[in-house]
Design an enzyme around this catalytic site. Structure first.
Site, PDB file in Angstrom:
ATOM      1  N   SER A   1      72.639 -56.801  81.345  1.00  0.00           N
ATOM      2  CA  SER A   1      73.133 -57.955  82.913  1.00  0.00           C
ATOM      3  C   SER A   1      74.111 -57.757  84.021  1.00  0.00           C
ATOM      4  O   SER A   1      73.862 -57.447  85.307  1.00  0.00           O
ATOM      5  CB  SER A   1      73.505 -59.214  82.451  1.00  0.00           C
TER       6      SER A   1
ATOM      7  N   MET B   1      79.406 -50.258  74.124  1.00  0.00           N
ATOM      8  CA  MET B   1      80.912 -51.258  72.951  1.00  0.00           C
ATOM      9  C   MET B   1      80.914 -49.372  71.851  1.00  0.00           C
ATOM     10  O   MET B   1      81.035 -49.700  70.554  1.00  0.00           O
ATOM     11  CB  MET B   1      79.688 -51.695  72.591  1.00  0.00           C
ATOM     12  N   ARG B   2      81.319 -48.794  72.802  1.00  0.00           N
ATOM     13  CA  ARG B   2      81.956 -47.247  72.073  1.00  0.00           C
ATOM     14  C   ARG B   2      83.835 -46.933  72.304  1.00  0.00           C
ATOM     15  O   ARG B   2      82.951 -46.531  73.379  1.00  0.00           O
ATOM     16  CB  ARG B   2      80.359 -46.434  72.014  1.00  0.00           C
ATOM     17  N   ILE B   3      83.725 -46.494  71.516  1.00  0.00           N
ATOM     18  CA  ILE B   3      85.673 -45.861  72.117  1.00  0.00           C
ATOM     19  C   ILE B   3      85.146 -44.444  72.263  1.00  0.00           C
ATOM     20  O   ILE B   3      84.579 -43.563  71.679  1.00  0.00           O
ATOM     21  CB  ILE B   3      86.600 -45.511  70.909  1.00  0.00           C
TER      22      ILE B   3
ATOM     23  N   ASN C   1      85.637 -50.815  83.425  1.00  0.00           N
ATOM     24  CA  ASN C   1      85.082 -51.209  82.506  1.00  0.00           C
ATOM     25  C   ASN C   1      85.263 -52.856  82.763  1.00  0.00           C
ATOM     26  O   ASN C   1      86.653 -52.750  84.103  1.00  0.00           O
ATOM     27  CB  ASN C   1      86.210 -50.935  81.335  1.00  0.00           C
TER      28      ASN C   1
ATOM     29  N   HIS D   1      85.885 -56.535  80.817  1.00  0.00           N
ATOM     30  CA  HIS D   1      86.266 -56.504  79.520  1.00  0.00           C
ATOM     31  C   HIS D   1      86.066 -58.014  79.871  1.00  0.00           C
ATOM     32  O   HIS D   1      86.470 -58.816  80.156  1.00  0.00           O
ATOM     33  CB  HIS D   1      87.593 -56.192  79.412  1.00  0.00           C
TER      34      HIS D   1
ATOM     35  N   ASP E   1      91.666 -51.232  76.140  1.00  0.00           N
ATOM     36  CA  ASP E   1      91.780 -52.182  76.693  1.00  0.00           C
ATOM     37  C   ASP E   1      93.080 -52.720  77.438  1.00  0.00           C
ATOM     38  O   ASP E   1      93.636 -53.560  77.835  1.00  0.00           O
ATOM     39  CB  ASP E   1      90.823 -53.837  75.669  1.00  0.00           C
TER      40      ASP E   1
HETATM   41  C1  GAR Z   1      79.805 -58.094  78.959  1.00  0.00           C
HETATM   42  O1  GAR Z   1      80.327 -59.803  78.667  1.00  0.00           O
HETATM   43  C2  GAR Z   1      81.042 -57.555  79.487  1.00  0.00           C
HETATM   44  O2  GAR Z   1      82.132 -58.143  80.055  1.00  0.00           O
HETATM   45  C3  GAR Z   1      81.258 -56.859  77.641  1.00  0.00           C
HETATM   46  O3  GAR Z   1      79.427 -57.065  77.337  1.00  0.00           O
HETATM   47  C4  GAR Z   1      79.307 -58.072  77.350  1.00  0.00           C
HETATM   48  C5  GAR Z   1      78.640 -57.050  78.020  1.00  0.00           C
HETATM   49  O4  GAR Z   1      76.958 -57.879  78.678  1.00  0.00           O
HETATM   50  N1  GAR Z   1      81.695 -55.818  77.168  1.00  0.00           N
HETATM   51  C6  GAR Z   1      82.999 -55.593  76.800  1.00  0.00           C
HETATM   52  O5  GAR Z   1      82.784 -56.353  75.335  1.00  0.00           O
HETATM   53  C7  GAR Z   1      83.316 -54.339  76.592  1.00  0.00           C
HETATM   54  N2  GAR Z   1      84.003 -54.428  75.009  1.00  0.00           N
HETATM   55  P1  GAR Z   1      75.765 -57.096  79.881  1.00  0.00           P
HETATM   56  O6  GAR Z   1      74.845 -55.761  78.554  1.00  0.00           O
HETATM   57  O7  GAR Z   1      74.714 -58.383  79.523  1.00  0.00           O
HETATM   58  O8  GAR Z   1      76.451 -56.777  80.669  1.00  0.00           O
END
Ligand code: GAR
Length: 218
Positions: free
Chosen positions: A18, A95-97, A112, A114, A150
């Site tokens: 999104s 979601m990968r380091i 990024n 967060h 982060d």
């Molecule tokens: C978002 O809330 C983003 O901030 C988070 O994952 C979600 C992805 O949503 N990111 C993390 O947690 C990174 N560590 P999306 O796929 O709908 O954009």
């Protein structure tokens, strides 16, 4: 008069995308300084890949499970980014380091988003962490990526209230609205060169410094 060359951006996702969609929508504006030229995912089933393809953007699925090591995955991704002539890497729910070498190769050129007000609540399950801590304000942060998770220099933040009775889903939804506003604004300033990383600190050009409202929301 020719318009300045747009910054070539790759968005990396792992899920529904999104935030990616909000960036693609913003980049449709003729004066937006970035062009989204590639969307890549470490998960071939990520819903955002189909959405990106539908928007006419090149997509790549690089299954991390098909690579023998973190370094091998990062090297394959690096080849794609170089082949596409990418200037800036934008992580949107990726979601990968990464290996330190990959992060260092993109130092100052990878950002990024967060879902917390960093430096609070790093890692995963940030909304559960916020509820457990009992904070009354929570939010999201756009930051440069550094090897430590982060922990990179902060570009932009948006805060939302934590209401009595909130659960993690309610918080996530409230914050996502802010993410979709904040990330396109932050990317515009980074891509336009008004926000930079200099000696480990974020600097703002004079025209932003006085009116950085787009990068801060309470
Ligand atoms: C978002 O809330 C983003 O901030 C988070 O994952 C979600 C992805 O949503 N990111 C993390 O947690 C990174 N560590 P999306 O796929 O709908 O954009």
């Amino acid at each position: 008069m020719t318009s300045p060359r747009k910054c070539r951006v790759a968005i990396l996702i792992s899920g529904r995308g999104s935030n990616m969609a909000s960036l693609i929508a913003a980049a449709r504006a003729p004066d937006y300084p970035a062009e989204i030229v590639l969307v890549a995912s470490n998960r071939p089933e990520a819903g955002g890949l189909a959405a990106a393809a539908q928007a006419g953007i090149a997509t790549r699925a690089l299954d991390h499970k098909a690579h023998a090591s973190r370094a091998a995955f990062d090297a394959a991704l690096q080849l794609e980014l170089v082949a596409a002539g990418i200037d800036l890497v934008v992580l949107a729910g990726f979601m990968r380091i990464f290996s330190d070498g990959f992060v260092e190769a993109w130092a100052g050129r990878m950002i990024n988003i967060h879902p917390s007000l960093l430096p609070l609540f790093k890692g995963v399950h940030t909304h559960d962490q916020a509820l457990a801590a009992g904070v009354r304000l929570h939010g999201c942060t756009v930051h440069y990526v550094v090897p430590e998770l982060d922990a990179g220099p902060i570009i932009a933040q948006a805060a939302v209230p934590v209401h009595p009775g909130d659960d993690a889903d309610a918080l996530a939804a409230r914050i996502l609205v802010q993410e979709h506003r904040l990330y396109p604004a932050a990317l515009a300033l980074v891509a336009g060169g008004q926000v930079r990383l200099e000696e480990g600190r974020v600097t703002f050009s004079a025209d932003v410094a006085g009116g950085a409202g787009a990068l801060l929301s309470l």
